[in-house]
Design a protein around this motif. Structure first.
Motif: not given
Length: 809
Positions: A438-449, A781-786, A760-769
């Motif tokens: 559950l926690a990992g699922g919201i990480a992408h949207d949270f990073n975009n915010i 490779f950058l993790m959001k928020p950058v 690649i700039c991502t907020g959730f690295s489940e699909n790619i490391s």
């Protein structure tokens, strides 16, 4: 009643016809020219007055598209005064995207002389946009030369919205129809198929267009249709459940529910037997009746039923092989069967005796017996603590329906004494895994915010002197954004998507921040006392996680004293745990302790062992999730610490957290924004499907000196690159995008130009490391928020690496 647009169009037509008639009279009777013109003017004035005072919006434009007049309804609709409109060009009141459309088509309107239902998007005075539909004609002078337009418009914004919602609803219904896990088809009274879903086409392995209009038997490759004269024309057809269900629904108008039937179908040239559960319902399309046919393939369940019947024949041999003590007793509790393990367990074959007497030596039914529930047809599963013993058994009981309609009770005992603790830990791990997902699922949207908060505050700081109030405020905003970013990292770590970042941290400083934050949210009648030892040593920890520990513990304390008021004491101090008197098994050494004590309702003793379990809560509904203390427990354990709780119901509760203090004092982490950031002038193609993030990244890159081409669609980005692959020095792409994800886009781009560097700039690295990204040719490779500084450094590194000549070994 207000006149409709059609009524006003007719009146507009009447005005035009009257004008033409009067002009004809003028041309044929010169002597009456003055009187005729006066009559024409009177009629013109009469209808003009009608439009000016009509409840519908009316406007008139001159040959250049400038307003000559509008009525009160127009002004009310648009919110302007008459002086703000007359003399202004119609295009000034249009959305920018529609201005050229008007300029291109206004001459056509003047030439044709009439418009019906022409749509424009207009801008009201308050900035609101409305979509309007225009109907109108042009007016000419005595010489048949264009003089002015006469138009009315209708606000169709809501209608368009409703049309869109209706189309969306229809598409959703189509999607549901097509995605159903069973066959759905709509057929007529002749049993011809009008439409069929994907499950149906998949079964017969034909395209949908090849099936429409055909009989059901022909569509489903019924054996009788193939071998005989066609669907409905064979001797077996009158007995067809499918055919009879559809026809019965047409005749009786009643639905047929889950009628099971066997059908032999020809699939790939081979005859295959299927079992279907058939349901029908009457529908109406364009005043014509149709039947919705549902066919659920229950072949597998039927086969399972047969397999179950076969397995029942073998149950005795299986029972004999069971290692768990097992027996079967009748409704009067007499043992009918005991397997060898049961005989060995009690030391004798007690068939015929009462089960409670033979097994437990009791003259009455056992207190834990589930006999009543078994007689109701229910199965039960429970754990049993054997009286006067430490042994624990998992007891499974189930009903056995016999041929004489009576019910026997099947009972099996499994000794779980040795694995009980392991099983409990497994349950805990499964709960934590669920929370992690559950926690990992919201990480992408949270990073975009968080991205715009961090990025914009970072750029705005550069616009103010360091001694200004704005600079300090923006620093706090940026610091809060970074804290949020760290919290996301913690969430990702919790869901096993990243590792914790530990650094030397002072617990007392963290608790100061927590106290400032939480004090405002707790009523003043709740007294909070803090005692923070200034020289308490450093702990190796994630500051965000320590912040979360403090927030959770103080919030729990507040809930405990919320109803009646009370006091909360928060203390941080350094203690030494000595050998032989350790706390909860902690190794000897120095520890920083956080103690949160309240004088609230307390916790019952039998609940103390459960309070750290996920989802367990003693709070009322809506007051807690049951995750707070489990999260605290997890954080403390990951930091090699310990937590203990002491409580006296009705008096007080105290939580004490122990965290090991570092033996040496390394440099502490400092927060701030890097003032020196690498710049450049290269050309960058940027893509992110979030427009706000794409705009922010573009601003950041342009401030660093780069020339940026922005896209919000991965497919548009690929088209732009394919059109001119040498126009760019670097690609920066989001990872999670529709149509083409970031890694898929990178692969397509590298096919066109293998040497182009990509980040690649991502907020959730489940699909790619990072390692996977590098493996497919992505260079950064950058993790959001950058942060701007991190982005600047990574871009410069990637660009410089791309320019460095490669040498072979």
């Amino acid at each position: 009643m207000k006149p409709s647009y059609q009524d006003l169009e007719k009146k507009l037509e009447a005005v035009t016809q009257e004008r033409d008639r009067l002009l004809s009279i003028i041309n044929s009777n010169k002597t009456g020219k003055f009187q005729t013109k006066e009559k024409f003017n009177n009629n013109e004035q009469k209808f003009r007055s009608l439009f000016l005072n009509a409840p519908l919006s009316y406007q008139s434009l001159d040959e250049n598209g400038n307003f000559i007049e509008v009525n009160e309804a127009w002004l009310k609709t648009m919110g302007y005064s008459i002086d703000e409109v007359i003399g202004h060009n119609f295009s000034e009141f249009l959305h920018p995207d529609w201005k050229d459309h008007f300029k291109e088509n206004f001459p056509c309107f003047k030439a044709i002389g009439e418009i019906l239902g022409v749509e424009f998007e207009m801008v009201k005075k308050n900035g609101d946009l409305i979509l309007v539909s225009f109907h109108g004609k042009i007016g000419k002078n005595d010489n048949d030369i264009f003089q002015r337009t006469h138009c009315i418009f209708q606000d169709i914004t809501q209608r368009k919205k409703l049309e869109y919602e209706l189309k969306t609803h229809f598409r959703n219904l189509e999607t549901i129809f097509d995605s159903a896990p069973f066959i759905l088809a709509i057929c007529d009274k002749d049993l011809c198929i009008h439409t069929i879903n994907r499950k149906g086409t998949s079964l017969v392995k034909k395209a949908k267009k090849d099936l429409l209009g055909k009989f059901c038997g022909d569509v489903f490759h019924c054996r009788h249709s193939f071998n005989g004269c066609g669907c409905g024309k064979n001797i077996e057809c009158p007995d067809c459940i499918l055919r009879n269900s559809v026809l019965s629904t047409f005749e009786t108008r009643n639905s047929c529910i889950e009628k099971e039937t066997q059908m032999n179908l020809i699939i790939d040239g081979m005859e295959t037997s299927f079992y279907f559960s058939i349901s029908t319902a009457l529908l109406t399309f364009d005043n014509e009746e149709r039947v919705l046919l549902s066919m659920a393939d229950i072949t597998e369940s039927k086969m399972n039923e047969q397999a179950l019947l076969d397995s029942e024949k073998k149950y005795r041999s299986m029972m004999e092989a069971l290692e768990d003590p097992t027996y079967i007793c009748s409704q009067d509790m007499r043992i009918e069967y005991m397997n060898p393990a049961m005989i060995n367990w009690i030391g004798e074959d007690a068939t015929g005796r009462k089960c409670h007497e033979a097994i437990w030596g009791s003259q009455s039914r056992c207190p834990w017996c589930s006999y009543d529930r078994i007689m109701k047809g229910e199965s039960t599963s429970k754990e049993l603590q054997v009286p006067d013993s430490d042994e624990i058994y998992h007891v499974l009981s189930a009903p056995i329906h016999t041929t004489d309609s009576s019910i026997s009770k099947f009972t099996s005992y499994r000794n779980v004494t040795e694995i009980k603790q392991l099983y409990s830990r497994l349950q805990q791990a499964q709960k934590m895994e669920a929370i992690g997902n559950l926690a990992g699922g919201i990480a992408h949207d949270f990073n975009n915010i968080l991205f715009p908060i961090v990025g914009l505050s970072e750029m705005l700081i550069e616009n103010f002197p360091s001694d200004s109030m704005e600079y300090e405020d923006l620093q706090e905003i940026h610091k809060a954004g970074i804290r949020g970013s760290e919290l996301v990292n913690q969430i990702l770590a919790f869901s096993r998507q990243t590792e914790d970042k530990l650094s030397p941290t002072r617990l007392q400083f963290i608790m100061k921040e927590v106290f400032k934050l939480i004090r405002a949210s707790i009523p003043s009648n709740i007294e909070i006392n803090q005692s923070l030892q200034p020289n308490c040593g450093l702990v190796l920890a994630d500051s965000t996680q320590l912040h979360q520990i403090g927030m959770n513990l103080i919030t729990n304390a507040y809930h405990a004293v919320q109803e009646n008021g009370g006091k909360i004491d928060v203390e941080v101090r350094e203690v030494e745990v000595k050998k032989g008197i350790g706390v909860l098994g902690l190794p000897p050494g120095k520890y920083a302790t956080l103690t949160v004590t309240d004088n609230g309702v307390g916790i019952e003793r039998d609940l103390l062992e459960k309070i750290f379990e996920p989802y367990f809560t003693t709070k009322k509904k809506g007051k807690g999730t049951g995750l707070g203390l489990s999260v605290v427990y997890g954080i403390v354990k990951k930091h090699k610490g310990e937590i203990k709780v002491m409580s006296e119901p009705g008096k007080r509760t105290s939580f004490q957290v122990y965290l090991p203090i570092l033996s040496s004092s390394p440099l502490e982490k400092t927060e701030g924004i890097c003032s020196r950031q690498p710049t450049g002038s290269e050309k960058i193609l940027l893509v992110d499907d979030e427009p706000a993030i794409a705009n922010l990244e573009k601003q950041m890159l342009e401030k660093l000196g780069y020339s940026v081409s922005k896209r919000v669609s991965s497919t548009d980005t690929l088209d732009a690159f394919r059109a001119n692959p040498d126009a760019y020095d670097l690609i920066i792409s989001d990872m999670s995008m529709p149509h083409l994800t970031g890694d898929q886009l990178a692969l397509e781009i590298l096919k066109i130009r293998p040497d182009i560097p990509i980040i690649i700039c991502t907020g959730f690295s489940e699909n790619i490391s990072k390692e996977q990204a590098l493996g497919i040719g992505i260079k950064g490779f950058l993790m959001k928020p950058v942060a701007k500084a991190d982005m600047a450094i990574e871009i410069r590194r990637v660009l410089d690496d791309a320019k460095t000549p490669k040498t072979s070994d």
